[in-house]
Design a protein around this motif. Sequence first.
Motif, PDB file in Angstrom:
ATOM      1  N   ASP A 113       0.840  -1.197   0.000  1.00 12.75           N
ATOM      2  CA  ASP A 113       0.000   0.000   0.000  1.00 12.75           C
ATOM      3  C   ASP A 113       0.873   1.244   0.000  1.00 12.75           C
ATOM      4  O   ASP A 113       1.802   1.356   0.800  1.00 12.75           O
ATOM      5  N   GLY A 167       1.763  -1.903  -4.801  1.00  7.91           N
ATOM      6  CA  GLY A 167       0.371  -1.999  -5.208  1.00  7.91           C
ATOM      7  C   GLY A 167       0.095  -1.332  -6.537  1.00  7.91           C
ATOM      8  O   GLY A 167       0.852  -1.440  -7.491  1.00  7.91           O
ATOM      9  N   ASN A 187      -3.137  -6.747  -3.980  1.00  7.16           N
ATOM     10  CA  ASN A 187      -3.861  -5.623  -4.589  1.00  7.16           C
ATOM     11  C   ASN A 187      -3.200  -5.135  -5.866  1.00  7.16           C
ATOM     12  O   ASN A 187      -3.553  -4.091  -6.385  1.00  7.16           O
TER      13      ASN A 187
END
Length: 783
Positions: free
Chosen positions: A534, A575, A619
């Motif tokens: 992230d 990500g 992700n």
Amino acid sequence: MLRELLSGNTFSTISDLYEFAALIEVPVLYKTAKYVGTIGERYFHPVKRKIAERIRQITSRCSTTMAVITCCLMIMAGTGRNELIAQTIQVDTTPSHVVNTFSPLYALGTTVDRVPSNATDVFFAPDQIKQVVSAGWGVVSYRQNTELFVQAWHWNPKGTWSDASGKGYFTGDSNPTEMIRHSYGYSLQHRGFTRNGGTEFDGFSRLDDGDLNTYWKSNPYLTQFFTGEDDSAHPQWVVIDLGKKQDVNAIRIAWAEPYAKAYTVEYWNGTGDAMDDPASGDWKAFSSGVVTNGSGGTVTLRLDSSQVNTKFIRILMTKSSNTCDTHGPGDRRNCAGFAIKEVYVGNTDASGGFHDLLHHSPDQQQSLTYCSSVDPWHQPTDLYVAPDRMESGDQPGFDLFFTGGITRGLPAIVPVAMLYGTPEDSAAQMAYLKKRGYPISYVEMGEEPDGQYMLPEDYGALYLQWATALHRVDPTFKLGGPVFEGVTEDIKVWRNAQGKNSWFGRFLDYLKAHGRLADLAFMSFEHYPYDGCDTPWENLYQEPQLIEHIMQVWRDDGLPPNIPMLDTETNAHGGEASVDIFGALWLADSFAGFLTAGGKSTHYYHALPYSPAHPACPNSWGTYHMFMVDKDYKIRQRISQFFAAKLITQEWVQPKDADHKLFTAVSDVKDAQGHVLVTAYPVLRPDGQWSLMVVNKDHDNAHQVRIVFHDDSSNTGHSFRGPVTIISFGKAQYQWHPARKNGYADPDGPPVTSTQTGGPDALYTLPAASVNILRGNIDTARQ
């Protein structure tokens, strides 16, 4: 303010009044929301300055009460007027303050890396290359990926083996014949890594694979035969990770040939990880861990009379038997270094029984082991090629690379395989390229030695051997390295006898001690500033300080000012960030920040439209590219960094080989936490226009700014005059919709272009989350 005054607050001092002004609500100044206190600081602090200044002026002639009333009237009169909320970008145009002079074609480059073996021909199809080069990047840096995966690189599939039976050490053919379109890696049989900074999910170590017919062997080029230095100057080592702290008092080593005659078994005494936080402790020898007369075979050593609780064990080898390994005495490289079949770590009981703590298996589930180096011996069956994977993919052949259109005829930065290669092979490679007449700007030596846990003195010893071999081919070759992994702080290693633990500082010391610093024509590194899957928006605020800081670190380590720095591979990380609008803003800030810090050239990763999904990030469907591709690897959509690339290479600068002068600029647009929300990079172009690349990192709000050009040498201020071209690309033009391999952007550009008249009172609107180019001429009148 009037309400406070009428309620009896007389503001006995101007300071009291100023402090109160910082707390009041001024909703009329904001178009979208009401900001109070520190929340409104990003917009309110210029208003406070104006109010305070007017109060000071008024109170010099009248009472505080009158000053309050007057200022209230000023605020009401100013409702809706932009001059109260506009902020400033000040450009330093002082001629002596130029921070860099660069040619865009050489300073703003890109990269070509390994790709899936079934994708190369698709990527190099003319229609695909046309789209790639339309981004406008200049010099291409060819990346050397096989070394990350502990493989030998056959840059030319044709060549000769050191052993007549067709195995051993491979040297590519230096004589051009047929076109080289593809080249591949060969997995090394004597690997001692379970994983490292490059090969994180593939392959295994021979130190604990459970097979006594295999063995780890160190690199023979780090022995006295080749370095001219005693083996103790380049001790080789293996480290065993027990997974957690455990009680240890014994080790069993099944030596291969050549074995260690002198070695020490040590344990890690530190608070952090021995491999990834080496500054957090030191190695300490077991009380019975020093061996000075080793004779090979399988030995079990009781290391201490009591248990030692530790997570890491190291075997440090300083004297070799120089006996020959299983490949025979026909090549002296077979008879140099150190070799171990299998290692066992644990404890002994009262009856002398040995209890092993390690898991032995030929896969990634084995107990983790690391090593100082690996012998590059291999054979044809070690060829590792499989579709749709990078680690088993294709290093595009040099002839395809130089003639396929991606280099645009410009000189390229090319690598040689050094960590897992031979100097003879690298010399043959450079001789081949020279015979072909391909233009080369720089030669990078190896790839990411820090990620391979190589010590700086070992890298230095290889560097000097390779430099000697390459300069025999052409003494004008510009060689450099160390090609560090993307880091944001100084790279630390285990302390040496002098207590020094800076990797780069010790590498420079090694070159200086051998009188060979002149062989370092440039310093190269990679820049991947973010970890994890992230990447929050706030990470944008860290650039350009991150790139500027790490460049200063290299200088502080002792890099002479006359040796240029090259960022030969760079992108954001984590990500989906790079394919979102975040990636476009980061790219502008980082590339311009690198040049502002005095860098020579920076290279976008990756020109070819391939990046696999990050294996550790659920992700992510890849980052580091300008295009999304379909199942056949054909380009299907341009994404954010493609548009940013075009702004940088074709709008901010002129797309030509001509000097551009880069200056500095400061902005007073900040948020409540003090983060600079607007950064600006002014360039004086060859056509005489001033071009500012301005990044608004405020995700949710547009900002209006004045732009002031100031020359300290003449103490004059200037502004844009006449038409100002404004090109903007932001979240209004681009939005990413993550869906793994089916992710897409909608809207998907293009940037918007407008024209505005300049002047000292002109205000320029920077849309939320945007990269903007403002370009025009400035007036010559004194302001």
